[in-house]
Design an enzyme around this catalytic site. Structure first.
Site, PDB file in Angstrom:
ATOM      1  N   HIS A 191     -30.568  52.908   4.211  1.00 56.01           N
ATOM      2  CA  HIS A 191     -30.008  51.748   3.507  1.00 56.01           C
ATOM      3  C   HIS A 191     -28.642  52.083   2.883  1.00 56.01           C
ATOM      4  O   HIS A 191     -28.467  52.013   1.660  1.00 56.01           O
ATOM      5  CB  HIS A 191     -30.988  51.241   2.434  1.00 56.01           C
ATOM      6  CG  HIS A 191     -30.798  49.782   2.123  1.00 56.01           C
ATOM      7  ND1 HIS A 191     -31.825  48.938   1.793  1.00 56.01           N
ATOM      8  CD2 HIS A 191     -29.682  49.011   2.100  1.00 56.01           C
ATOM      9  CE1 HIS A 191     -31.354  47.716   1.568  1.00 56.01           C
ATOM     10  NE2 HIS A 191     -30.037  47.752   1.764  1.00 56.01           N
ATOM     11  N   ARG A 209     -32.248  43.207   6.109  1.00 63.21           N
ATOM     12  CA  ARG A 209     -33.419  43.612   5.336  1.00 63.21           C
ATOM     13  C   ARG A 209     -34.521  43.963   6.328  1.00 63.21           C
ATOM     14  O   ARG A 209     -34.699  43.277   7.348  1.00 63.21           O
ATOM     15  CB  ARG A 209     -33.904  42.480   4.411  1.00 63.21           C
ATOM     16  CG  ARG A 209     -33.052  42.262   3.172  1.00 63.21           C
ATOM     17  CD  ARG A 209     -33.137  43.431   2.176  1.00 63.21           C
ATOM     18  NE  ARG A 209     -32.384  43.182   0.965  1.00 63.21           N
ATOM     19  CZ  ARG A 209     -31.119  43.579   0.757  1.00 63.21           C
ATOM     20  NH1 ARG A 209     -30.469  44.253   1.695  1.00 63.21           N
ATOM     21  NH2 ARG A 209     -30.523  43.340  -0.390  1.00 63.21           N
ATOM     22  N   GLU A 252     -39.246  50.783   1.812  1.00 63.53           N
ATOM     23  CA  GLU A 252     -38.229  51.801   1.584  1.00 63.53           C
ATOM     24  C   GLU A 252     -38.596  52.592   0.339  1.00 63.53           C
ATOM     25  O   GLU A 252     -39.028  51.989  -0.642  1.00 63.53           O
ATOM     26  CB  GLU A 252     -36.845  51.155   1.427  1.00 63.53           C
ATOM     27  CG  GLU A 252     -36.404  50.468   2.715  1.00 63.53           C
ATOM     28  CD  GLU A 252     -35.073  49.723   2.605  1.00 63.53           C
ATOM     29  OE1 GLU A 252     -34.433  49.786   1.546  1.00 63.53           O
ATOM     30  OE2 GLU A 252     -34.690  49.084   3.601  1.00 63.53           O
TER      31      GLU A 252
END
Ligand code: DGY
Length: 311
Positions: free
Chosen positions: A272, A224, A253
């Site tokens: 991601h 993360r 993000e």
């Protein structure tokens, strides 16, 4: 799968709903299927009185206030195990890409800069074979990353806060050795992060920890974004202290279009995509559906993250 048993409403956009939009759409719902971009905080949970289950389509669930869900008797589920290998593969893709400057090399060729057939100094990278790999977080994904290091004859160090199943096997198979965090950072050529985001791991890799990393070493993050202090990382990369970074995750993000990270050639940035293989995402989907169907049918879901809620 879910539609065969229950009435389903689907959020129509690929952009995540705001809290207000979640509340409007889900106000009568008994179950929610959530993505990691959906903010399921205390306010949202307290304003959905019919909710029995939140089924996260991901292994990480830091977007959900699990404590609050438990307090209100709401089951939370996730999709562990099935994305381990895909995520470990991506961590390795980043290790290789950053070490051998693959993205830069590709841009060099496409950009019409390849004018001399072969150059002794052209796009020199760093060796992966025989390097020291430091793994922070030795759960399922950390262990899968460690296993792949055997073929590269690497020395593997790891740091983990709690004893994890499978550790003894990995120590035998890979020769992995436990280290304190600071020691691991100081001894590794490549550091790969595999911890969940919690209040304890937030900015676990900050300015001081980056300073402890070896000159020219590489940081890989597929966990993360907020595990790393992104501003401190930028400074460590610009100053030349770190050799490079491979990042799949970011503090915010999507990554802002004016992020200074975009200007650095020694960083490989991907959006991601750790679990983004067709097979993995399909397995995650059926796992998520199985979980929500079980909970709504008053059965115990296979992947419950707050089992105490059932007591
Ligand atoms: C997860 O599952 O937590 C990943 O970040 C996305 O698949």
């Amino acid at each position: 799968m879910i539609r065969e048993k229950f009435e389903v409403k689907v959020w129509p956009s690929e952009y995540p709903p705001s809290k207000q939009e979640i509340l409007e759409m889900a106000k009568d719902c008994k179950g929610l299927v959530t993505l990691l971009s959906d903010p399921i905080d205390e306010e949202v949970i307290s304003m959905l009185p019919n909710l029995k289950v939140i089924a996260q389509y991901a292994v990480g669930y830091d977007n959900i206030d699990v404590k609050q869900a438990t307090r209100r008797g709401i089951i939370v589920t996730n999709t562990p195990g099935v994305l381990t290998e895909a995520t470990a593969d991506l961590a390795w893709s980043l290790i290789m890409s950053v070490s051998r400057r693959i993205v830069e090399a590709d841009q060099y060729v496409r950009g019409g800069k390849w004018n001399v057939a072969w150059g002794p100094q052209l796009l020199l990278g760093s060796d992966v074979f025989g390097a020291t790999l430091g793994i922070i977080g030795m759960g399922r994904i950390g262990q899968a990353v460690a296993k792949r290091a055997v073929g590269f004859n690497m020395r593997v160090l790891y740091h983990t806060r709690s004893h994890r199943d499978g550790l003894e096997e990995i120590e035998k198979l890979v020769g992995a050795e436990a280290r304190r965090l600071d020691t691991l950072l100081h001894e590794s050529d490549i550091v790969s992060l595999h911890v969940p985001l919690t209040s304890k791991t937030h900015h676990m890799i900050g300015r001081r920890q980056l300073g402890l990393m070896r000159a020219g070493s590489i940081l890989i993050n597929t966990s993360r974004g907020a595990v790393v202090d992104q501003d401190a990382l930028y400074d460590a990369l610009v100053s030349g202290h770190l050799g490079g970074a491979g990042l799949d995750v970011f503090e915010d993000e999507p990554l802002s279009k004016d992020s200074p990270l975009l200007g650095l050639s020694n960083v490989v940035l991907v959006p991601h995509i750790g679990s983004a293989t067709t097979k993995t995402r399909a397995t995650m989907a059926s796992m998520c559906a199985t979980n929500i169907i079980a909970a709504l049918s008053d059965e115990k879901p296979p992947n419950i993250v707050n089992p105490e809620v059932l007591q």
